[in-house]
Design an enzyme around this catalytic site. Structure first.
Site, PDB file in Angstrom:
ATOM      1  N   CYS A 205      53.041  -4.689 -30.290  1.00  0.00           N
ATOM      2  CA  CYS A 205      54.037  -3.942 -31.254  1.00  0.00           C
ATOM      3  C   CYS A 205      53.638  -4.866 -32.502  1.00  0.00           C
ATOM      4  O   CYS A 205      53.076  -6.097 -32.631  1.00  0.00           O
ATOM      5  CB  CYS A 205      55.493  -3.931 -30.820  1.00  0.00           C
ATOM      6  SG  CYS A 205      56.492  -2.979 -31.779  1.00  0.00           S
TER       7      CYS A 205
ATOM      8  N   ASP B  13      65.101  -5.326 -24.389  1.00  0.00           N
ATOM      9  CA  ASP B  13      64.708  -6.434 -25.399  1.00  0.00           C
ATOM     10  C   ASP B  13      65.696  -7.547 -25.142  1.00  0.00           C
ATOM     11  O   ASP B  13      67.035  -7.310 -24.694  1.00  0.00           O
ATOM     12  CB  ASP B  13      64.471  -5.898 -26.692  1.00  0.00           C
ATOM     13  CG  ASP B  13      63.755  -6.838 -27.650  1.00  0.00           C
ATOM     14  OD1 ASP B  13      63.719  -6.361 -28.655  1.00  0.00           O
ATOM     15  OD2 ASP B  13      63.424  -7.868 -27.069  1.00  0.00           O
TER      16      ASP B  13
HETATM   17  O1  LIG Z   1      58.979  -6.507 -34.495  1.00  0.00           O
HETATM   18  C1  LIG Z   1      59.404  -6.318 -35.054  1.00  0.00           C
HETATM   19  O2  LIG Z   1      59.738  -7.054 -36.400  1.00  0.00           O
HETATM   20  C2  LIG Z   1      61.207  -5.607 -34.965  1.00  0.00           C
HETATM   21  C3  LIG Z   1      62.000  -5.696 -36.092  1.00  0.00           C
HETATM   22  C4  LIG Z   1      63.335  -4.871 -35.720  1.00  0.00           C
HETATM   23  C5  LIG Z   1      63.544  -4.157 -34.701  1.00  0.00           C
HETATM   24  C6  LIG Z   1      62.563  -4.136 -33.560  1.00  0.00           C
HETATM   25  C7  LIG Z   1      61.256  -4.841 -33.750  1.00  0.00           C
HETATM   26  N1  LIG Z   1      60.305  -4.853 -32.833  1.00  0.00           N
HETATM   27  C8  LIG Z   1      60.234  -4.018 -31.859  1.00  0.00           C
HETATM   28  C9  LIG Z   1      59.602  -4.251 -30.564  1.00  0.00           C
HETATM   29  O3  LIG Z   1      59.093  -3.358 -29.760  1.00  0.00           O
HETATM   30  C10 LIG Z   1      59.172  -5.634 -30.193  1.00  0.00           C
HETATM   31  O4  LIG Z   1      57.756  -5.743 -29.594  1.00  0.00           O
HETATM   32  C11 LIG Z   1      60.123  -6.342 -29.259  1.00  0.00           C
HETATM   33  O5  LIG Z   1      61.314  -6.506 -30.032  1.00  0.00           O
HETATM   34  C12 LIG Z   1      59.664  -7.398 -28.644  1.00  0.00           C
HETATM   35  O6  LIG Z   1      59.314  -8.344 -29.556  1.00  0.00           O
HETATM   36  P1  LIG Z   1      58.854  -9.974 -29.302  1.00  0.00           P
HETATM   37  O7  LIG Z   1      60.040 -10.717 -28.490  1.00  0.00           O
HETATM   38  O8  LIG Z   1      58.546 -10.710 -30.498  1.00  0.00           O
HETATM   39  O9  LIG Z   1      57.646  -9.802 -28.546  1.00  0.00           O
END
Ligand SMILES: O=C(O)c1ccccc1NCC(=O)[C@H](O)[C@H](O)COP(=O)(O)O
Length: 207
Positions: free
Chosen positions: A9, A128
């Site tokens: 993502c 999450d």
């Molecule tokens: O990625 C972002 O900046 C974000 C911002 C606001 C809401 C959701 C967001 N990402 C969603 C996703 O699916 C991410 O992959 C997920 O939150 C996991 O993130 P990470 O912990 O950094 O792998």
């Protein structure tokens, strides 16, 4: 046992999309949430989504969007799946007539079975960590909080990376994993080697 699907993502560059696809990602998430440092415009998302070959899903990620914003996204970006990552109710997600997944931000006291029951139309529930800014926080949550008996595909997310993803898959056995921070050198800038290592870790854990 089916293999664990993989969503990467927050991609913002064509070279990162190509590298993720080459590494074997099943889905690519585009952050259509302007406050995020990984945000892409509709035109950028359309350019990136056009790089996806058949059978790699383009996911549009929204946080508490105005309906008109999503309608315009659907007109301008070839999305196959919507991801709602804010405080959206079922009707806020169902109104577009498109498949969607619903993110739950997990912390002690959150009843995930009740959450899923309140979102019957969601094709999957993405779990999450509970982070500031709704998501993309790079933080894991306590996987022991995940209940048995979720009635649809579980997508494990939150702070995953090449080092912890084997344990995550072996302990949780999710339908899919999702990663953003854990394969980046900076927000929105993915690293091809880290993405390949992450996917190799998932394949290793699948056996
Ligand atoms: O990625 C972002 O900046 C974000 C911002 C606001 C809401 C959701 C967001 N990402 C969603 C996703 O699916 C991410 O992959 C997920 O939150 C996991 O993130 P990470 O912990 O950094 O792998």
């Amino acid at each position: 046992m089916s293999r664990t699907r993989i969503k990467i993502c927050g991609l913002t560059r064509p070279q990162d999309v190509r590298a993720a696809v080459d590494a074997g990602a099943d889905a690519i998430g585009f952050v259509l949430y302007p406050p995020s440092p990984r945000h892409v415009s509709f035109d950028q998302a359309a350019e990136l989504a056009a790089l996806l070959p058949p059978f790699v899903t383009a996911v549009g990620l929204f946080v508490n969007p105005d309906p008109g914003f999503v309608d315009e996204a659907l007109r301008r970006v070839p999305l196959q799946l919507l991801q709602f990552h804010g405080d959206e109710a079922e009707a806020d997600c169902a109104r577009y007539g498109r498949p969607w997944i619903r993110a739950a931000r997990v912390r002690a006291g959150v009843d995930l079975l009740e959450f899923a029951a309140c979102h019957p139309g969601a094709r999957g529930i993405l779990l999450d960590a509970f982070v500031e800014g709704y998501g993309g926080g790079g933080k894991t949550f306590d996987w022991s909080l995940i209940p048995a008996g979720l009635d649809r595909p579980l997508i494990l997310s939150g702070g995953l990376d090449p080092e912890n993803v084997r344990e995550a898959v072996r302990r949780v056995r999710p339908w899919a994993v999702d990663v953003s921070s854990g394969v980046e050198v900076a927000k929105g800038i993915k690293d091809a080697a880290m993405m390949a290592a992450f996917i190799a870790g998932v394949r290793d854990a699948d056996g």
